[in-house]
Write a protein that holds these residues in place. Structure first.
Motif, PDB file in Angstrom:
ATOM      1  N   LYS A  30     -10.207  35.993  71.940  1.00 29.88           N
ATOM      2  CA  LYS A  30     -11.125  34.901  71.595  1.00 29.88           C
ATOM      3  C   LYS A  30     -12.018  35.297  70.420  1.00 29.88           C
ATOM      4  O   LYS A  30     -12.239  34.500  69.494  1.00 29.88           O
ATOM      5  CB  LYS A  30     -11.972  34.528  72.807  1.00 29.88           C
ATOM      6  CG  LYS A  30     -12.862  33.316  72.579  1.00 29.88           C
ATOM      7  CD  LYS A  30     -13.544  32.892  73.872  1.00 29.88           C
ATOM      8  CE  LYS A  30     -14.377  31.634  73.647  1.00 29.88           C
ATOM      9  NZ  LYS A  30     -15.001  31.153  74.910  1.00 29.88           N
ATOM     10  N   SER A  31     -12.502  36.538  70.445  1.00 27.61           N
ATOM     11  CA  SER A  31     -13.378  37.004  69.372  1.00 27.61           C
ATOM     12  C   SER A  31     -12.663  37.016  68.031  1.00 27.61           C
ATOM     13  O   SER A  31     -13.197  36.551  67.009  1.00 27.61           O
ATOM     14  CB  SER A  31     -13.887  38.409  69.703  1.00 27.61           C
ATOM     15  OG  SER A  31     -14.663  38.925  68.655  1.00 27.61           O
ATOM     16  N   ASN A  33      -9.865  35.368  67.237  1.00 25.56           N
ATOM     17  CA  ASN A  33      -9.461  34.014  66.853  1.00 25.56           C
ATOM     18  C   ASN A  33     -10.606  33.270  66.168  1.00 25.56           C
ATOM     19  O   ASN A  33     -10.396  32.506  65.209  1.00 25.56           O
ATOM     20  CB  ASN A  33      -8.990  33.232  68.084  1.00 25.56           C
ATOM     21  CG  ASN A  33      -7.491  33.357  68.311  1.00 25.56           C
ATOM     22  OD1 ASN A  33      -6.722  33.451  67.363  1.00 25.56           O
ATOM     23  ND2 ASN A  33      -7.079  33.372  69.569  1.00 25.56           N
ATOM     24  N   LYS A  34     -11.821  33.475  66.648  1.00 23.11           N
ATOM     25  CA  LYS A  34     -12.983  32.848  66.008  1.00 23.11           C
ATOM     26  C   LYS A  34     -13.138  33.341  64.573  1.00 23.11           C
ATOM     27  O   LYS A  34     -13.460  32.569  63.664  1.00 23.11           O
ATOM     28  CB  LYS A  34     -14.258  33.157  66.807  1.00 23.11           C
ATOM     29  CG  LYS A  34     -14.419  32.340  68.072  1.00 23.11           C
ATOM     30  CD  LYS A  34     -15.755  32.669  68.734  1.00 23.11           C
ATOM     31  CE  LYS A  34     -15.975  31.817  69.983  1.00 23.11           C
ATOM     32  NZ  LYS A  34     -17.281  32.132  70.636  1.00 23.11           N
ATOM     33  N   ARG A  35     -12.930  34.630  64.393  1.00 20.56           N
ATOM     34  CA  ARG A  35     -13.160  35.234  63.079  1.00 20.56           C
ATOM     35  C   ARG A  35     -12.044  34.911  62.084  1.00 20.56           C
ATOM     36  O   ARG A  35     -12.299  34.621  60.912  1.00 20.56           O
ATOM     37  CB  ARG A  35     -13.293  36.754  63.242  1.00 20.56           C
ATOM     38  CG  ARG A  35     -13.351  37.543  61.941  1.00 20.56           C
ATOM     39  CD  ARG A  35     -14.577  37.179  61.123  1.00 20.56           C
ATOM     40  NE  ARG A  35     -14.610  37.951  59.889  1.00 20.56           N
ATOM     41  CZ  ARG A  35     -13.935  37.661  58.786  1.00 20.56           C
ATOM     42  NH1 ARG A  35     -13.141  36.582  58.766  1.00 20.56           N
ATOM     43  NH2 ARG A  35     -14.031  38.407  57.704  1.00 20.56           N
ATOM     44  N   TRP A  37      -9.061  32.762  62.717  1.00 20.86           N
ATOM     45  CA  TRP A  37      -8.278  31.528  62.835  1.00 20.86           C
ATOM     46  C   TRP A  37      -9.143  30.287  63.086  1.00 20.86           C
ATOM     47  O   TRP A  37      -8.610  29.183  63.196  1.00 20.86           O
ATOM     48  CB  TRP A  37      -7.257  31.646  63.970  1.00 20.86           C
ATOM     49  CG  TRP A  37      -6.146  32.633  63.705  1.00 20.86           C
ATOM     50  CD1 TRP A  37      -6.083  33.929  64.120  1.00 20.86           C
ATOM     51  CD2 TRP A  37      -4.947  32.402  62.964  1.00 20.86           C
ATOM     52  NE1 TRP A  37      -4.926  34.526  63.696  1.00 20.86           N
ATOM     53  CE2 TRP A  37      -4.199  33.611  62.979  1.00 20.86           C
ATOM     54  CE3 TRP A  37      -4.419  31.295  62.288  1.00 20.86           C
ATOM     55  CZ2 TRP A  37      -2.966  33.741  62.347  1.00 20.86           C
ATOM     56  CZ3 TRP A  37      -3.185  31.427  61.664  1.00 20.86           C
ATOM     57  CH2 TRP A  37      -2.470  32.639  61.693  1.00 20.86           C
ATOM     58  N   ASP A  38     -10.457  30.478  63.222  1.00 25.77           N
ATOM     59  CA  ASP A  38     -11.373  29.354  63.451  1.00 25.77           C
ATOM     60  C   ASP A  38     -10.976  28.553  64.694  1.00 25.77           C
ATOM     61  O   ASP A  38     -10.928  27.316  64.683  1.00 25.77           O
ATOM     62  CB  ASP A  38     -11.429  28.436  62.230  1.00 25.77           C
ATOM     63  CG  ASP A  38     -12.598  27.454  62.292  1.00 25.77           C
ATOM     64  OD1 ASP A  38     -13.591  27.780  62.973  1.00 25.77           O
ATOM     65  OD2 ASP A  38     -12.515  26.372  61.678  1.00 25.77           O
ATOM     66  N   THR A  39     -10.704  29.272  65.776  1.00 23.32           N
ATOM     67  CA  THR A  39     -10.385  28.633  67.058  1.00 23.32           C
ATOM     68  C   THR A  39     -11.004  29.449  68.186  1.00 23.32           C
ATOM     69  O   THR A  39     -11.232  30.660  68.042  1.00 23.32           O
ATOM     70  CB  THR A  39      -8.863  28.526  67.275  1.00 23.32           C
ATOM     71  OG1 THR A  39      -8.617  28.026  68.592  1.00 23.32           O
ATOM     72  CG2 THR A  39      -8.192  29.869  67.137  1.00 23.32           C
ATOM     73  N   ASP A  40     -11.282  28.797  69.323  1.00 27.93           N
ATOM     74  CA  ASP A  40     -11.874  29.478  70.479  1.00 27.93           C
ATOM     75  C   ASP A  40     -10.819  29.926  71.485  1.00 27.93           C
ATOM     76  O   ASP A  40     -11.162  30.390  72.578  1.00 27.93           O
ATOM     77  CB  ASP A  40     -12.865  28.543  71.197  1.00 27.93           C
ATOM     78  CG  ASP A  40     -14.152  28.363  70.415  1.00 27.93           C
ATOM     79  OD1 ASP A  40     -14.496  29.271  69.629  1.00 27.93           O
ATOM     80  OD2 ASP A  40     -14.807  27.311  70.584  1.00 27.93           O
ATOM     81  N   SER A  41      -9.563  29.807  71.152  1.00 25.55           N
ATOM     82  CA  SER A  41      -8.510  30.140  72.110  1.00 25.55           C
ATOM     83  C   SER A  41      -8.577  31.613  72.515  1.00 25.55           C
ATOM     84  O   SER A  41      -8.820  32.491  71.686  1.00 25.55           O
ATOM     85  CB  SER A  41      -7.134  29.837  71.513  1.00 25.55           C
ATOM     86  OG  SER A  41      -6.115  30.304  72.373  1.00 25.55           O
ATOM     87  N   ASP A  42      -8.325  31.867  73.797  1.00 27.66           N
ATOM     88  CA  ASP A  42      -8.308  33.255  74.272  1.00 27.66           C
ATOM     89  C   ASP A  42      -6.890  33.732  74.583  1.00 27.66           C
ATOM     90  O   ASP A  42      -6.714  34.746  75.265  1.00 27.66           O
ATOM     91  CB  ASP A  42      -9.198  33.426  75.514  1.00 27.66           C
ATOM     92  CG  ASP A  42      -8.755  32.579  76.695  1.00 27.66           C
ATOM     93  OD1 ASP A  42      -7.691  31.913  76.606  1.00 27.66           O
ATOM     94  OD2 ASP A  42      -9.457  32.565  77.717  1.00 27.66           O
ATOM     95  N   THR A 100     -19.134  41.250  68.143  1.00 31.51           N
ATOM     96  CA  THR A 100     -19.114  40.703  69.510  1.00 31.51           C
ATOM     97  C   THR A 100     -19.495  41.757  70.537  1.00 31.51           C
ATOM     98  O   THR A 100     -20.254  41.501  71.465  1.00 31.51           O
ATOM     99  CB  THR A 100     -17.720  40.143  69.837  1.00 31.51           C
ATOM    100  OG1 THR A 100     -17.392  39.130  68.886  1.00 31.51           O
ATOM    101  CG2 THR A 100     -17.688  39.561  71.235  1.00 31.51           C
TER     102      THR A 100
END
Length: 429
Positions: A30-31, A33-35, A37-42, A100
């Motif tokens: 999740k961390s 992906n945020k950085r 891919w701009d998504t909250d997916s885990d 994070t």
């Protein structure tokens, strides 16, 4: 009874902290992906690899591998960097995680970003770029930096395919072999264990449909397979990917000993202790499976103070160590125990144990020692011992010979909270 023993053995080997491990994987995914891919997916862009991803890990697994897929646009950006591009890419991922996990131990280490959790496991993260065929391109910081390729997906697919065709016996075999190599300090990587198990199980049809009752024969035959391997052979082909899987050291001597113990167990009416000698304490004793055992049957006439390394640290044997001992006794001044045969050391003498062979173990290693006394004198004096104590930084440990009987001294090499090597020596007094 053997089928019940091996059934319980299989259960004992199952990973007990799977939920905690899953949480760690998801948080990292999740961390990142945020950085990137701009998504909250885990779960997207992440693949569990290594023994855990191949479903061959056992309880106590400490090193967990994962690949995180990065966008190719980042690859193009990194290619424009000067100097060690690969190190700079790993540092970028490392710093993203530090934002994070501000209180966690995170560092770049060769081809990975290592994330150490307080719950006792380390996730070794490989940032990579995924090709259309499912393989990956990943960074290696060595020799000024270079790119490498791997195909863990092909390995996982082939392992599952053969496992399913062999009544799920491939993964079980690999788990049992892991217990053996960790118990006896056999420096085999997880992928080598799985590769050899894969080649063995494909070489025979004897275990295509068998289950617990045949495990005793399956492990015996596997150790025979190990013994038959060419000692000069340097590598085997991994399942699916065909990658070269190299051996770290000669496993034949300990495989021969395991084969002999398996054969003895097969000839024994009560083989549980012999199987435990092969696989360690994760293999159950018959008394553990018997209900309503009389308390008197479990009683001992001494204080059993023995400790076990797997209760103190995760065990994942990666390296080889060999210990020896200098005997300071009349006629044997500074003689090596390994060179003395059919001789009992007199009491009242000094023994100086030391690590004489170290196989590329990191300098951060800490040595621990265990001295276990056996025999009538030890019981009579209530001196069984067996506690594990931290040793000197130079890998040396001294003891005096107090009473007759067989003694055993074991040394453990611990790196960053994980036992990565071990060796044992018999001391006849």
């Amino acid at each position: 009874m053997s089928s019940k023993l091996f059934s319980q053995f299989r259960e004992n080997l199952s990973v007990k902290n799977a939920e905690s491990i899953s949480t760690s994987y998801k948080r990292i995914t999740k961390s990142l992906n945020k950085r990137f891919w701009d998504t909250d997916s885990d779960f997207v862009h992440c693949r569990q690899v290594g023994s855990y991803g191949r479903y061959t890990a056992i309880n106590g697994v400490s090193d967990l591998d994962m690949i995180f897929e990065l966008p190719w646009s980042l690859h193009d950006e990194v290619q424009g960097y000067s100097g060690n591009k690969q190190y700079k890419l790993l540092s970028k991922v490392c710093n993203a995680l530090k934002d994070t996990y501000r209180n966690s131990d995170i560092k770049v280490d060769g081809q990975i970003v290592a994330v150490k959790f307080t719950k006792g496991h380390v996730i070794e993260l490989v940032p990579a770029f995924r090709y259309a065929n499912g393989s990956y391109k990943y960074p290696d910081t060595g020799d000024g930096g270079r790119w490498r390729e791997c195909d863990p997906v092909a390995e996982q697919i082939k392992m599952k395919e053969v496992n399913d065709s062999k009544n799920k016996n491939l993964r079980v075999l690999c788990k049992m072999v892991r217990a053996w190599k960790n118990e006896h300090g056999v420096p085999m990587s997880g992928i080598l264990v799985d590769t050899l198990g894969y080649h063995f199980i494909r070489s025979t049809s004897d275990y295509d449909s068998s289950s617990y009752s045949s495990y005793k024969h399956m492990v015996r035959d596997f150790f025979g397979f190990l013994v038959d391997q060419d000692q000069d052979k340097e590598y085997w082909r991994a399942p699916g990917s065909g990658s070269h899987v190299y051996k770290k050291a000669n496993f034949h001597p300990k495989a021969k000993k395991a084969l002999r113990r398996c054969e003895e167990a097969l000839d024994d009416d009560s083989p549980d202790k012999k199987w435990r000698a092969v696989f360690g304490r994760s293999f159950p004793l018959e008394s553990n499976l018997t209900e309503n055992v009389e308390k008197s049957d479990r009683a001992v006439s001494y204080t059993d103070t023995e400790q076990f390394i797997e209760d103190l640290f995760p065990v994942n044997i990666k390296y080889k160590i060999v210990i020896d001992c200098e005997i300071n006794a009349e006629g044997l001044l500074k003689e090596k125990l390994s060179k003395v045969f059919d001789f009992k050391i007199p009491t009242g003498k000094r023994l100086n144990f030391y690590v004489k062979c170290i196989d590329k173990i990191p300098k951060s290693v800490t040595y621990y020692w265990k001295v276990r006394n056996k025999g009538e004198w030890a019981v009579a004096r209530d001196q069984i011992r067996g506690q594990i104590r931290q040793g000197n930084a130079d890998g040396k440990h001294s003891e005096s010979t107090s009473f007759s009987g067989d003694h055993f001294v074991e040394c453990y090499a611990v790196v960053e909270g994980v036992c990565v090597a071990r060796d044992k020596i018999k001391v006849p007094i």
